[in-house]
Motif scaffolding. Structure first.
Motif, PDB file in Angstrom:
ATOM      1  N   TRP C 164       0.831  -1.214   0.000  1.00  0.00           N
ATOM      2  CA  TRP C 164       0.000   0.000   0.000  1.00  0.00           C
ATOM      3  C   TRP C 164       0.861   1.259   0.000  1.00  0.00           C
ATOM      4  CZ3 TRP C 164      -5.486   0.822   0.386  1.00  0.00           C
ATOM      5  CH2 TRP C 164      -6.228  -0.347   0.205  1.00  0.00           C
ATOM      6  N   VAL C 167       2.786   1.427  -3.533  1.00  0.00           N
ATOM      7  CA  VAL C 167       1.951   1.910  -4.644  1.00  0.00           C
ATOM      8  C   VAL C 167       1.685   3.403  -4.467  1.00  0.00           C
ATOM      9  CG1 VAL C 167      -0.372   1.815  -5.658  1.00  0.00           C
ATOM     10  CG2 VAL C 167       0.873  -0.307  -5.164  1.00  0.00           C
ATOM     11  N   SER C 168       1.393   3.820  -3.224  1.00  0.00           N
ATOM     12  CA  SER C 168       1.052   5.221  -2.963  1.00  0.00           C
ATOM     13  C   SER C 168       2.214   6.167  -3.208  1.00  0.00           C
ATOM     14  CB  SER C 168       0.593   5.384  -1.511  1.00  0.00           C
ATOM     15  OG  SER C 168      -0.571   4.637  -1.270  1.00  0.00           O
ATOM     16  N   GLY C 170       4.561   5.594  -5.363  1.00  0.00           N
ATOM     17  CA  GLY C 170       5.085   5.430  -6.716  1.00  0.00           C
ATOM     18  C   GLY C 170       6.441   4.757  -6.722  1.00  0.00           C
ATOM     19  N   ASP C 293      -3.227  -8.971  -0.718  1.00  0.00           N
ATOM     20  CA  ASP C 293      -3.611  -8.715  -2.111  1.00  0.00           C
ATOM     21  C   ASP C 293      -2.360  -8.384  -2.923  1.00  0.00           C
ATOM     22  OD1 ASP C 293      -4.608  -7.936  -4.509  1.00  0.00           O
ATOM     23  OD2 ASP C 293      -5.836  -6.294  -3.751  1.00  0.00           O
ATOM     24  N   VAL C 299       0.079  -4.171 -10.283  1.00  0.00           N
ATOM     25  CA  VAL C 299      -0.373  -2.811 -10.623  1.00  0.00           C
ATOM     26  C   VAL C 299       0.826  -1.868 -10.589  1.00  0.00           C
ATOM     27  CG1 VAL C 299      -1.769  -0.851  -9.832  1.00  0.00           C
ATOM     28  CG2 VAL C 299      -2.738  -3.168  -9.784  1.00  0.00           C
ATOM     29  N   LYS C 301       3.952  -2.399 -10.957  1.00  0.00           N
ATOM     30  CA  LYS C 301       4.901  -2.594 -12.066  1.00  0.00           C
ATOM     31  C   LYS C 301       4.428  -1.896 -13.336  1.00  0.00           C
ATOM     32  CE  LYS C 301       7.500  -6.712 -10.989  1.00  0.00           C
ATOM     33  NZ  LYS C 301       7.485  -8.177 -11.031  1.00  0.00           N
ATOM     34  N   ARG C 302       3.119  -1.870 -13.533  1.00  0.00           N
ATOM     35  CA  ARG C 302       2.596  -1.212 -14.748  1.00  0.00           C
ATOM     36  C   ARG C 302       2.599   0.308 -14.627  1.00  0.00           C
ATOM     37  NH1 ARG C 302      -0.850  -5.891 -14.518  1.00  0.00           N
ATOM     38  NH2 ARG C 302      -2.473  -4.754 -13.407  1.00  0.00           N
ATOM     39  N   LEU C 303       2.658   0.808 -13.397  1.00  0.00           N
ATOM     40  CA  LEU C 303       2.520   2.262 -13.202  1.00  0.00           C
ATOM     41  C   LEU C 303       3.840   2.988 -12.951  1.00  0.00           C
ATOM     42  CD1 LEU C 303      -0.724   2.587 -11.086  1.00  0.00           C
ATOM     43  CD2 LEU C 303      -0.425   2.114 -13.509  1.00  0.00           C
ATOM     44  N   ARG C 304       4.900   2.239 -12.720  1.00  0.00           N
ATOM     45  CA  ARG C 304       6.175   2.913 -12.454  1.00  0.00           C
ATOM     46  C   ARG C 304       6.775   3.450 -13.751  1.00  0.00           C
ATOM     47  NH1 ARG C 304       9.713  -2.557 -11.228  1.00  0.00           N
ATOM     48  NH2 ARG C 304       9.833  -3.226 -13.406  1.00  0.00           N
ATOM     49  N   PHE C 305       7.803   4.293 -13.623  1.00  0.00           N
ATOM     50  CA  PHE C 305       8.475   4.892 -14.767  1.00  0.00           C
ATOM     51  C   PHE C 305       8.927   3.810 -15.739  1.00  0.00           C
ATOM     52  CE2 PHE C 305      12.252   6.747 -16.817  1.00  0.00           C
ATOM     53  CZ  PHE C 305      11.731   7.963 -17.248  1.00  0.00           C
TER      54      PHE C 305
END
Lengths: 305, 305, 305, 305
Positions: C164, C167-168, C170, C293, C299, C301-305
């Motif tokens: 958590w 992800v928050s 980044g 979870d 998620v 991995k898809r959102l990082r630079f």
């Protein structure tokens, strides 16, 4: 908001797509204020309040002609699908575009939590915590000065912020548009508490019911309370988003891209019973309403002094 | 407040004295709501907003008869000296007791920073940072939505909060009671900024000048600004105190006890030029005024867009 | 914790029951450190970190003899049911008492979120936000100084806080005990990012995997990263609880009392799929495990630079 | 930092000058990583931690040859004066450039507060409040769990952070490099407190004395304390700056430009006795040292339990 923008753009890029940002909402869409986003544009924005794409009201988008102009712009930039983040107005715009055959997905982003098809919207948790900061401080003053505070929090159509912030602050009463309220009973409770030794009180009021000033006037008809009316207003917006909001926005944005990649569309994204869901955006807006968990008001009644 | 209570009580106990707390200010003094404080009562209170001794208005203390009743109570409890923490009203009470020969020392504790004899009061730094939190969030919204916000902060007689919070938030204009203001010039600056590409503005207004709503009405006469009026109000009070306020309160309380132990009294404690000072409380109140550092307004003008 | 104590006590009193608090956990239970709680004892505690009932380790409670001594004490005070708030140890104590026939209910209160029978524990949201505050600040430094930070967050058995908070914030990588990790791949990604213009990196590591110092040592074998190892540690505990935690604790406590009033018992309280649930505490502890979870890692991995 | 960058750039532009930013400190200076700043580049940065101009170590700048290369770059861009924000290393760089005849002004920007010529540096107040957040949370845990915490805060050469954060958190002991310490006396005090009913303790330690782990080891030789060692470390850096830091940075930056416009230079900017001052940078560095207000340690001793 920024966390959702980042999630959509980065998830799309990871999948090999190009991502474009549209400034100023539908106004910018129609005006062609559209630019390609790079991964580095997204760096660090997850921690920032507001939106890097700006926001604007654009009532003209209710006209079909203007909607079709928007679709023209999207085609001109070679854009195949639109993800809209926002509240009621944004959703209806996305619905219209879907009705015209342009694949549009809605992500619920409004602090009021009043969007159908989801238990929680992006921004709600941050707004509740911001309101709670203020309520905790007001409780300090109420306790030190033996005062009654009537605090109006945001929520025109829904009492969600009032309920969550009210339970969290240990409010003596929470007044919401979803349920009747009885000001005399609230006044009697405050008087009873005074006899039992509690001299201060906090009433949390959703703006959809009435203004704090009006409530205070009505309350004062039942006794002499040294009461104060406070409207939190815009102070509840903006600010560093909470972890819950960032995770939710990240999941929503990533999920929207996943669905688009699967060829799906015209959807309203949401979280229900702690699971990501996507429902038909037209059906969701036409046939469903947001349901506030009013049982929190009952919980609060059992937990107050 | 609590940090100062702790400092006075603990410093006195360390010196071998007994410390008593008086609830509800002068009202509690006259009513004899007085109790001995133990060291463990002070544990952890330095981190908490509000005051463990409560606060109350008591205009009756302006009467000499009532003042003498207060002194009776103090003698009954065997109390030799009184340290009063507060603003204008508290100081005048301490001054009266001093005039009746009861040794009373004033510690400046008010968020407005408007006490003579000191550069800073306890609570000011916390209030400024709380206001700044709100202003930073409002800036997020102003930037995203291209709006003009008029934000009224506390400060009836002094513009200190407006100046410190305004400079910190990068305000486009700071309006204070100490200086004339020109609404037309502010409106012209906003219009000029729009031409240069800055669509949003933040005006920080001390409540002593006029209300945010009135200022907005006047501003709107000079143009169409999509402006919003916000009154921060009570939200600026309370909350976890900042380090600066805790250190200041600790030093003030400790210093007050030190002076009393040296046989001095009838003093107003303060910090001037970063040094602890104590001046005659009667002279300070009768012959001196708080001086706001208005040069911050000039600094702000040079640093805005 | 305090929010749950308040909810149990107040909800019980509202139903006409008496509520008792036990200091220092099972140690105080056996020692008879038990006192009746009044409604005013609960005033204001919802906003405070820690626990007004204190906490203590008490491994001796694993012995049956000691457990029976605890039940003696409960009977002596006329107590009919016990609500235990805590993590693994507290739950096993409640299980033992239930096995001896004393009605005991467990409420999940631990920052690690690693309790079976619930999606979320009290304290988790606060700890994640506290860790996120630190990660946001570290990101400021990482960005300004082009550094790689390895930050170890709490979570011995579960990666929930890491996921958590990661992800928050980044994060560039999130390393959790539930899944294998590949330090070389992480190092390669950092090197690739540098070529693409991103000079800084944030790796969020659950303490259950290894220490930050060990991870840094291994990472440095794959390149020269100007890396720093940080262990957040105890700094993640305590502090003003978030709204989500306060609402959750309020609902849990109120629900526990409701079930006891219905004559139910020996239960583990939880929230699953956004609904309050109660499952048999013995079955829950013996036959179920907390499920993290882990999809949040995908998620991320898809959102990082 | 950003607040100072903004102040220098905006104040210079208001005076009709051009402002340039140099990325990565002296490394960027020598490499010519220099770009003109616009007023809109400065928009909103006052609220953000870190520095938009990045930071880098560059020990090579100790060489005269490299210093002269830096001056070449400055001349190439038509720059007449340099304002350096930072700590010891930055100041010595500015001193060298001044010695070579290039007008260089130093603004004190380091969280340790250990720069000569000023009572306060930019970043100190923010770091103290960040450390205090952690200490307040640790106090929650210490109180709930009856523990002794040894917390190491930043401050290699100066005890300022330890003193301010320690007084603010109500520490039981503050250990600083400026004064001798007596671990046995601290241990005895903790044991005495336990007899008087206070089971927890907080020791705040400046990193310049020794590590928290070493201190804990030594402390444990005098008794069984259930002690924990915590190093706050990098967590103290970054984050939204406080109002005091933003006002200080704004005044410093504005004042530096004012002095340069008056033809002055080779100065160290500071605040002393609450007044802006500028002293010769060479004399300040060669002949003066930062003086820590160690009297706060005495205050703290009188105010602790």
């Amino acid at each position: 908001m920024n966390a959702a923008i980042r999630a959509i753009a980065r998830s799309a890029m990871t999948a090999g797509l190009e991502a474009y940002g549209i400034n100023y909402g539908f106004a910018g869409l129609v005006a062609g204020d559209i630019h390609q986003l790079s991964s580095s544009d997204m760096d660090g924005i997850i921690a920032r309040g507001g939106t890097i794409l700006y926001s604007a009201r654009f009532p003209e988008f209710a006209e079909e002609k203007v909607q079709l102009q928007g679709i023209e712009q999207l085609k001109k930039f070679g854009i195949d699908a639109l993800v809209v983040i926002g509240g009621d107005g944004s959703y209806h715009g996305a619905e219209r575009l879907s009705q015209h055959g342009f694949n549009s997905v809605g992500i619920p982003g409004t602090i009021d939590n009043d969007i159908p098809g989801t238990d929680f919207t992006i921004g709600f948790d941050t707004a509740v915590n911001t309101a709670l900061d203020a309520l905790d401080r007001i409780n300090d003053t109420a306790t030190s000065h033996q005062r009654v505070f009537v605090v109006e929090v945001m929520g025109r159509g829904a009492g969600d912020i009032a309920l969550w912030a009210g339970v969290s602050a240990g409010a003596d009463a929470i007044v919401i548009p979803e349920r009747d309220y009885d000001i005399k009973a609230i006044a009697d409770k405050i008087k009873l508490n005074r006899k039992k030794g509690k001299d201060h009180a906090l009433i949390v009021l959703a703006e959809g019911v009435m203004s704090a000033a009006d409530f205070k006037t009505k309350l004062d008809q039942y006794g002499s309370f040294d009461s104060r009316a406070i409207t939190l207003g815009h102070v509840q917006r903006g600010g560093r988003p909470t972890a819950k909001d960032r995770v939710l926005a990240s999941r929503f944005g990533d999920y929207a891209v996943k669905l688009l990649l699967e060829g799906k569309g015209s959807l309203a994204i949401g979280i229900r019973d702690n699971k990501l869901v996507a429902t038909d955006i037209i059906d969701t807006l036409e046939n469903h309403k947001h349901i506030t968990d009013v049982s929190l008001q009952d919980v609060n009644k059992r937990l107050r002094f």
